[in-house]
Design a protein around this motif. Structure first.
Motif, short mmCIF file in Angstrom:
data_model
loop_
_atom_site.label_atom_id
_atom_site.label_comp_id
_atom_site.label_asym_id
_atom_site.label_seq_id
_atom_site.Cartn_x
_atom_site.Cartn_y
_atom_site.Cartn_z
N ALA A 67 0.84 -1.20 0.00
CA ALA A 67 0.00 0.00 0.00
C ALA A 67 0.87 1.25 0.00
CB ALA A 67 -0.93 0.00 1.22
N VAL A 71 0.76 3.81 -3.19
CA VAL A 71 0.22 5.14 -2.93
C VAL A 71 1.30 6.21 -3.13
CG1 VAL A 71 -0.68 6.65 -1.11
CG2 VAL A 71 -1.65 4.37 -1.43
N LEU A 106 -5.29 3.65 -0.23
CA LEU A 106 -5.35 2.59 -1.23
C LEU A 106 -6.80 2.21 -1.49
CD1 LEU A 106 -3.18 0.82 -2.79
CD2 LEU A 106 -3.77 -0.98 -1.17
#
Length: 424
Positions: A67, A71, A106
């Motif tokens: 994540a 991101v 996310l």
């Protein structure tokens, strides 16, 4: 309820990736298969090593770590930090978890759904089928995955791939984001390593043009000054200057500036000052015995084996005939043709053709002209002032041409020799 940042609008909303501080050079990725991708991500500030510079590329990647990479790669690192301390929608992600904001964002970006029981399992290692599913959502390939949900996969362990993941696995492979191993296995339930996960995100960013700032052919370079010129596939030329801490990889290996060569294919990442922070250089070439037109910017290349291969020439490709700038049309015909290819698209980005329709044996050499044997007589040819003379691939001077040499050459509009090669 999800915020309006939806997958359909992701590409329009993506912001410039923010470079981090001076490169630390990951100390444990040298020689690793993922070195190029990891070094590029480090230059972007997307990943970093620990205090000792280690990344641990072969350790398992957790779902929360993915994540953060995804991101941050999309340029939403600041927004993720702003969500730290906010209660999560996932029951097993604590507000004080240092990666909580990345997990939440996310979900906001539509790249994960979590589990039906409301958990995200942030510390759980990621499997290859889970990564394929995330990449397909990130790349907007859900519709393609739906079409391929009944695809017959050729992996030797295709029967182990769950039905819900078949479409994602096929779509990710088709898009070049993930593939099986060298033995033909996909290993769907194998744990994703940190290198595999990071490299997959890097490939995804690269496909959207978000990993590198400038790509093209290096047409000039001074290693002492660290300055040069890059020509894009469309023919635009950009001056570049290396930062003092620039990381340079050529063929996947860390090198110093002198290792960069004119005609290298380069992918560059710039720092805030516009200097080159990261260089990825590659070189792939092809030698043909002649070219024929194939429509538009296409050519049929005749290889030494007699095989014909269709190639596309980039609009901004550098084209030379007998060492001089030329058009693609002028490069058509029979004769040695050297081409440098784009390693990603296999398009021709540099072409140098030798076209010598005339030839003979040298009888006399005098001043700036030669006389060739012609039956019982001789033929005289003057050399142009800028004539290129070649012997065994190296430039030579006029005085190195000897009587009795067999030569092949080309003439200009005035009948003067512009290119001559001594045939050994």
């Amino acid at each position: 309820m999800r915020s309006p940042v939806c997958r359909v609008g992701l590409i329009a909303l993506l912001i410039l990736l923010i470079p981090g501080a001076a490169l630390a050079y990951l100390s444990d990725v040298a020689g690793h298969w993922s070195a190029v991708w990891l070094s590029a991500l480090e230059a972007r500030g997307i990943i970093a090593g620990d205090r000792a510079g280690r990344f641990y590329p072969d350790d398992p990647l957790t779902r929360a770590e993915l994540a953060r990479i995804a991101v941050t790669g999309l340029g939403y690192g600041t927004e993720a930090l702003a969500l730290q301390g906010v209660p999560s929608r996932f029951t097993d992600v604590a507000p004080d978890d240092p990666l909580a904001g990345y997990v939440e964002l996310l979900w906001e970006l539509g790249l994960t759904e979590g589990y039906p029981d409301g958990r995200f399992r942030p510390e759980a290692p990621l499997t290859r089928v889970e990564l394929a599913a995330m990449l397909v959502r990130a790349a907007g390939l859900e519709q393609r995955a739906a079409v391929l949900r009944s695809a017959r996969l050729s992996y030797r362990d295709a029967g182990e791939i769950p039905a819900w993941a078949v479409g994602a696995v096929a779509a990710a492979a088709e898009a070049g984001l993930m593939s099986g191993d060298g033995d033909g296995y996909y290993r769907p339930w194998a744990l994703v390593t940190r290198a595999e996960g990071a490299a997959a995100v890097a490939k995804w960013l690269d496909q959207y043009g978000l990993l590198f700032d400038l790509e093209g052919t290096l047409v000039a370079f001074d290693p002492r000054e660290g300055e040069g010129t890059v020509r894009t596939p469309m023919g635009e030329e950009h001056s570049i200057s290396l930062a003092v801490d620039a990381a340079i990889l050529r063929g996947g290996e860390r090198v110093l500036p002198p290792a960069l060569q004119v005609a290298d294919q380069v992918s560059l990442i710039l720092n805030d000052a516009g200097q080159v922070r990261f260089v990825e250089a590659w070189y792939a070439d092809l030698l043909a015995e002649g070219l024929e037109p194939a429509g538009g910017n296409g050519v049929w290349a005749t290889l030494g084996t007699g095989q014909r291969r269709r190639l596309w020439v980039q609009p901004g490709a550098l084209v030379f005939v007998n060492g001089r700038p030329a058009t693609l049309a002028e490069a058509l015909g029979q004769g040695p043709t050297y081409m440098a290819l784009d390693v990603k698209t296999e398009e021709v980005r540099y072409l140098d053709a030798v076209r010598t329709p005339f030839g003979g044996r040298v009888a006399v050499v005098e001043d700036d002209r030669i006389w060739l044997e012609d039956g019982d007589g001789f033929l005289r040819y003057d050399l142009a002032s800028d004539a290129i003379l070649v012997d065994a691939g190296r430039r030579v001077e006029f005085y190195e041409i000897a009587e009795g040499d067999q030569v092949a050459f080309a003439l200009d509009g005035d009948g003067r020799i512009t290119y001559l090669e001594i045939v050994r």
